[in-house]
Write a protein that holds these residues in place. Structure first.
Motif, short mmCIF file in Angstrom:
data_model
loop_
_atom_site.label_atom_id
_atom_site.label_comp_id
_atom_site.label_asym_id
_atom_site.label_seq_id
_atom_site.Cartn_x
_atom_site.Cartn_y
_atom_site.Cartn_z
N ASP A 73 -9.64 -13.12 22.12
CA ASP A 73 -10.43 -12.35 21.33
C ASP A 73 -11.53 -12.39 22.05
OD1 ASP A 73 -11.43 -10.75 19.46
OD2 ASP A 73 -12.23 -12.16 18.12
N LEU A 74 -12.26 -13.78 22.26
CA LEU A 74 -13.46 -14.01 22.96
C LEU A 74 -13.41 -13.55 24.35
CD1 LEU A 74 -15.73 -15.90 22.46
CD2 LEU A 74 -14.56 -17.80 23.74
N TYR A 75 -12.49 -13.49 25.11
CA TYR A 75 -12.15 -13.17 26.45
C TYR A 75 -12.54 -11.67 26.30
CZ TYR A 75 -9.75 -13.08 30.83
OH TYR A 75 -9.17 -12.91 32.20
N ARG A 76 -12.07 -11.04 25.45
CA ARG A 76 -11.97 -9.41 25.41
C ARG A 76 -13.58 -9.13 25.15
NH1 ARG A 76 -6.91 -6.65 25.00
NH2 ARG A 76 -8.12 -4.74 24.25
N SER A 77 -14.32 -9.99 24.15
CA SER A 77 -15.64 -9.60 24.07
C SER A 77 -16.48 -9.90 25.40
CB SER A 77 -15.86 -10.55 22.98
OG SER A 77 -15.37 -10.78 22.03
N ILE A 78 -16.09 -11.13 26.05
CA ILE A 78 -16.93 -11.34 27.22
C ILE A 78 -16.99 -10.27 28.30
CG2 ILE A 78 -17.01 -12.80 29.14
CD1 ILE A 78 -16.24 -15.20 27.46
#
Lengths: 276, 423
Positions: free
Chosen positions: B412-417
């Motif tokens: 999820d974080l990865y996708r936001s970054i």
């Protein structure tokens, strides 16, 4: 000539009452406010025509037309109609008109089946007391009939409220409180007339037959009816007989009224049984 | 490792009668049940909602029959035998669970469609769950999304405007019993939010006096003051019955607090003037047999439902519109969820890299007019190489061990970054 008019008048009373009843029923189903006004106008017209019919019979017969079966029932219908209209002028109860118009129409149909012949008046009835006694009594019946209609409406509405199944009647019928009030008002008015009817009757009996009271079946049953209503009113004020119980009593009381009016005449006979 | 799934199971007013629901309702608050839930194996995230109309468990857990069994056992406790579960229980997975949650939040699954209380109750339940760290990235996202769906439904349809709360239904009924509420006296037993709402409606419709009976007198006084009313203790309720007409009961008491035998003598004293009882508590506060008394009308929450049905047609039209919004949002969420898997994330990342590369080339190349075809090819190659070099480590990271466990939060974080959400 006059009797032809008289004949036509009754038929038109029947027709107009039928139309009023029909429009009221359509209104009851559709709940369109416009129809209610139309129905009310027609019902008023029916009331006026009934008055004309009774007056025309009075002109022909020369006495108050309340002695034969036909006349008594027409007079009854007339009193219910005007009791309703006079009440309506004071306050209105939702969809009450539908029930009353049905009752009035049924009465007029019964009247239509009875003989419309004019009978010569029995000597005992040739008195100024006739319109007073019979008129007042039938007026009482008119109000008691309204209490009866209100009682039926109350029971229908109360059943929906208690069973919690809100069907056809729930939205169409008024609140229990207003029906209970209607019951109490009609009963009060009806009871006053009923009392006056019995008093005037016994005064008349003193003149005609020499005694105030002689336990003729009709008198007895009037008294029973009177006690029924008296007990009801007394209980309402002392221990609070209201609501369902009052509604049931209004219906029971009205059955006693009907029996006094018809049952006694046909089943028990007695000196009162003129109207056959 | 087994696949993970979003699971929602529960009972609601539609297929479970009040008598069963009141056994399941969590009257002791959320804290303890949440703790118990945490003990079930295989559950990653969990959330619990308990209102008078529903009890629902929402979990993110491994796809395992044992988990479902354990949750059912948790939900029903000892109230019912396992054979009876199926009669009342509903169980949704993944998209269906999301869809159902959105329906609940948007008040489309409510007893009174369009009422707004449910959203508050859901938020309150979520506050508990997140405070106790029961929810994680998936449920956090899901619940936040459900709040925004509810808001969208509220602003884009008229479902709330014709919405009728329980109290509105109660007033409809009161008007069929008493012709008007003018000068009618109201007794509130329990001074909770529901009671307050009911009092507001009743006073708004002309009711005169408000008497508040509560376990803690202080709260009763507070509420009474607002309506210039009077506060009494719970033990004075029976005395008060002689003077009031409408009673709204909403205490958290586990048992019936007013019995038929208590009310019967009162009716005589008040000359049979009608009494209208509204029991909005679950478990019920008032003896159901009260309704058998003459001139006493008792309605519990389920009964009020029927009144609401009366003006249902109007709301049904709006509900269709609202359902479309819910469908739409549920689909969006499904896409988000699907994207959380590692393979699609890598694909999305590569796709984005390719797009950036192409875009920049298209902008730059026309300005370099003197380039030969061979040179042009070299520049293109270089751009491509930069992008794949840059993406190499992130992709390796994504494929590494550390991401397969606890992957959702990272992905999820990865996708936001990398800004992969917007597509």
């Amino acid at each position: 000539m006059l009797s032809e008019i008289n004949y036509l008048l009754f038929n038109s009373v029947l027709l107009v009452s039928f139309v009023a009843c029909a429009v009221y029923l359509v209104f009851f189903f559709s709940q369109k406010e416009k129809l209610r006004k139309v129905a009310r106008m027609i019902f008023i017209a029916s009331g006026i025509l009934q008055s004309c019919y009774i007056f025309s019979r009075y002109l022909i017969a020369g006495y108050t037309p309340i002695t034969s079966q036909h006349e008594a029932v027409v007079f009854f219908a007339w009193s219910v109609t005007w009791a309703y209209l006079s009440f309506h002028w004071r306050y209105s109860v939702r969809n009450f008109g539908t029930f009353v118009s049905v009752l009035v129409f049924i009465m007029l149909v019964i009247a239509a089946f009875a003989s419309r012949d004019f009978q010569s008046l029995a000597p005992a009835l040739q008195s100024m007391w006739l319109p007073v006694h019979a008129g007042v009594s039938v007026m009482a019946y008119g109000f008691l009939a309204l209490a009866f209609c209100g009682g039926i409406m109350y029971l229908l509405q109360e059943r929906e409220l208690k069973s919690k199944k809100f069907g056809f009647f729930f939205t169409r019928l008024p609140s229990l409180d207003s029906l209970d009030q209607l019951n109490s008002h009609c009963l009060a008015a009806g009871f006053v007339f009923l009392t006056l009817g019995i008093i005037s009757g016994s005064v008349w009996a003193r003149q005609a037959w020499g005694t105030y009271w002689h336990w003729d079946p009709k008198e007895t049953w009037s008294l029973i009816t009177w006690f029924l209503y008296a007990a009801q009113i007394h209980q309402r004020f002392t221990v609070g007989w209201r609501g369902k119980r009052a509604a049931v009593m209004a219906i029971v009381g009205f059955c006693a009224v009907l029996f006094t009016l018809w049952g006694v005449t046909y089943l028990l006979g007695g000196v009162h049984s003129y109207a056959r | 490792m087994p696949a993970e799934t979003i699971l929602l199971l529960g009972v609601n007013h539609k297929n479970t009668p009040l008598a069963v629901r009141e056994k399941l309702a969590l009257s002791s608050g959320y804290e303890q049940p949440l703790q118990e839930l945490s003990k079930i194996d295989g559950i990653r995230e969990y959330h619990l909602l308990s209102t008078c109309n529903r009890v629902e468990i929402l979990v993110y857990a491994s796809e395992d029959v044992m988990v479902e069994k354990a949750l059912q056992k948790f939900l029903f406790g000892d109230a019912l035998s396992p054979e009876e579960y199926d009669k009342y229980l509903y169980l949704y997975r993944n998209e269906e669970a999301v869809h159902h949650l959105f329906l609940v939040a948007a008040s489309l699954d409510s007893m009174i469609v369009g009422e707004s209380q449910i959203l508050g109750q859901l938020k309150e339940a979520y506050r508990w769950a997140s405070e106790k760290k029961c929810t994680g990235p998936i449920l956090n996202k899901l619940l936040h999304k459900s709040f925004s769906v509810a808001k969208r439904v509220r602003t884009e349809t008229c479902i709330g405007s014709s919405a009728v709360s329980i109290s509105f239904a109660a007033i409809e009924l009161a008007k069929k019993i008493f012709s008007s509420l003018e000068n009618k006296r109201v007794l509130l037993i329990g001074a909770g939010e529901m009671a307050e709402l009911a009092a507001e409606h009743l006073v708004g419709n002309g009711a005169k006096d408000v008497v508040v009976a509560n376990r803690t007198l202080e709260r009763a006084l507070d509420l009474a003051k607002r309506y210039n009313g009077q506060a009494v203790g719970l033990d004075e309720v029976v005395d008060q019955l002689e003077r009031v007409d409408i009673i709204v009961s909403s205490t958290g008491a586990p048992n019936v607090i007013l019995h038929k035998a208590d009310v019967k003598p009162v009716m005589r004293n008040r000359l049979n003037k009608p009494l209208f009882f509204i029991d909005i508590a679950v478990p019920r506060d008032l003896d159901p047999e009260l309704n058998d008394l003459d001139n006493v009308y008792l309605y519990d929450i389920d009964d009020l439902h029927n009144v609401v049905e009366l003006n249902k047609a109007e709301r049904d039209k709006e509900a269709i519109k609202a359902k479309r919004i819910v469908d739409e949002e549920a689909l969006k969420f499904k896409d988000w969820l699907a994207g959380l898997a590692i393979i699609p994330t890598i694909a999305a990342l590569r796709k984005k890299g390719g797009q950036v590369c192409r875009l920049e080339l298209e902008r730059t190349l026309p300005r370099l007019k003197n380039l030969s075809d061979a040179e042009r090819k070299t520049v293109e190659k270089m751009a491509g190489a930069i992008v794949s070099r840059l993406l190499h480590d992130p992709v390796v990271f994504l494929k590494s061990e550390s991401c397969t466990d606890q992957s959702d939060m990272k992905v999820d974080l990865y996708r936001s970054i990398f800004g992969l959400e917007k597509e």
